[in-house]
Design a protein around this motif. Structure first.
Motif, PDB file in Angstrom:
ATOM      1  N   UNK A 146       1.001  -0.009 -12.185  1.00  0.00           N
ATOM      2  CA  UNK A 146       0.255   0.740 -11.186  1.00  0.00           C
ATOM      3  C   UNK A 146       1.098   0.871  -9.933  1.00  0.00           C
ATOM      4  N   UNK A 147       0.874   1.941  -9.218  1.00  0.00           N
ATOM      5  CA  UNK A 147       1.495   2.095  -7.900  1.00  0.00           C
ATOM      6  C   UNK A 147       0.569   2.922  -7.031  1.00  0.00           C
ATOM      7  N   UNK A 148       0.531   2.572  -5.777  1.00  0.00           N
ATOM      8  CA  UNK A 148      -0.352   3.247  -4.824  1.00  0.00           C
ATOM      9  C   UNK A 148       0.489   4.108  -3.886  1.00  0.00           C
ATOM     10  N   UNK A 149       0.055   5.348  -3.711  1.00  0.00           N
ATOM     11  CA  UNK A 149       0.745   6.278  -2.827  1.00  0.00           C
ATOM     12  C   UNK A 149      -0.249   6.811  -1.809  1.00  0.00           C
ATOM     13  N   UNK A 150       0.107   6.688  -0.534  1.00  0.00           N
ATOM     14  CA  UNK A 150      -0.770   7.221   0.515  1.00  0.00           C
ATOM     15  C   UNK A 150      -0.130   8.451   1.143  1.00  0.00           C
ATOM     16  N   UNK A 151      -0.997   9.300   1.676  1.00  0.00           N
ATOM     17  CA  UNK A 151      -0.546  10.525   2.312  1.00  0.00           C
ATOM     18  C   UNK A 151      -1.525  10.841   3.435  1.00  0.00           C
TER      19      UNK A 151
END
Length: 188
Positions: A146-151
Motif C-alpha cells: 500500500x502507499x498513500x498519496x496526497x494532493x
C-alpha cells in the motif's frame, strides 16, 4: 467469409457484461470506500520444458509452475480498523501516541505471520448485466502493498494490493492448487 466488425456474441450480450466498479469484501463487509474501480490480475507462470537443441517453445511441453492472484484498487478513507489490514500483526496502544492519541506499532521484521494475521474470504465482486454477480474469491489473502498519496484539494489516495495465499490447513488443499476461484452467483 465476411470479417466480423465486432466480437459481440448476441447469445450472451448484455447479460454477461460486467458493470460498474466492483466492491472488495473481507468476509461479508466491504473493505473500504474505493475510487477508480478494482483490478484483478491472475499471475500465472508457465514453463516450456527445455531440452538440448530446442529452438522454439514446443506445444505439449507447457506446464503451470506458479499461480498467484492479485486484486488492486485505491482506497479513499482511513478508518482505524484499516490499519490492521494494511499492517498485519500491528500492535494497538490506546493513548500512547504523540500528544495522547492512539498509536499503532507495526510488527517486527523477520517474524513469520500467524494464522490470524491473514485476511479471510476476500472477494472482488462485480455486477453482471443480468443482475447476477461475478466474483473472484480468495479464501486466504494478504495485503502486500500500500502507499498513500496526497494532493492539494483532493482526497488522499491509498493504493492497495491484496495477494491470494494458498491455505494448506484447509482439508483437501494441496501445494499445486490455485489460491483463488471464480464464481457466478445468482442475485437473490
Amino acid at each position: 467469409m465476411d470479417t466480423p466488425l465486432s466480437g459481440l456474441r448476441p447469445q450472451t450480450f448484455p447479460e454477461d457484461v460486467l458493470l460498474d466498479s466492483g466492491v472488495l469484501y473481507i468476509n461479508d463487509t466491504p473493505f473500504a470506500c474505493l475510487t477508480g474501480g478494482l483490478k484483478w490480475t491472475p499471475e500465472v507462470e508457465y514453463r516450456n520444458i527445455p531440452f538440448d537443441g530446442k529452438r522454439a517453445d514446443v506445444k505439449g511441453l507447457d506446464r503451470v509452475t506458479m499461480r498467484k492472484g492479485k486484486v488492486s484498487g485505491t482506497v479513499i478513507e482511513m478508518p482505524s480498523d484499516l490499519i490492521g489490514k494494511l499492517e498485519p500483526g500491528v500492535s494497538y496502544a490506546p493513548g500512547q501516541g504523540w500528544s495522547g492519541g492512539d498509536m499503532y506499532v507495526p510488527r517486527k521484521a523477520a517474524l513469520l505471520l500467524t494464522d490470524g494475521m491473514y485476511l479471510t474470504n476476500v472477494r472482488a465482486v462485480w455486477l453482471r448485466g443480468n443482475g447476477e454477480l461475478f466474483q473472484v474469491r480468495m479464501p486466504c489473502a494478504l495485503l502486500t502493498r500500500y502507499d498513500a498519496t496526497s494532493q492539494d484539494a483532493n482526497e488522499v489516495a491509498i493504493a492497495i494490493e491484496v495477494d491470494a495465499r494458498l491455505d494448506l490447513s484447509v482439508p483437501g488443499s494441496t501445494p499445486g492448487d490455485a489460491p483463488y476461484v471464480y464464481e457466478y452467483i445468482p442475485n437473490n
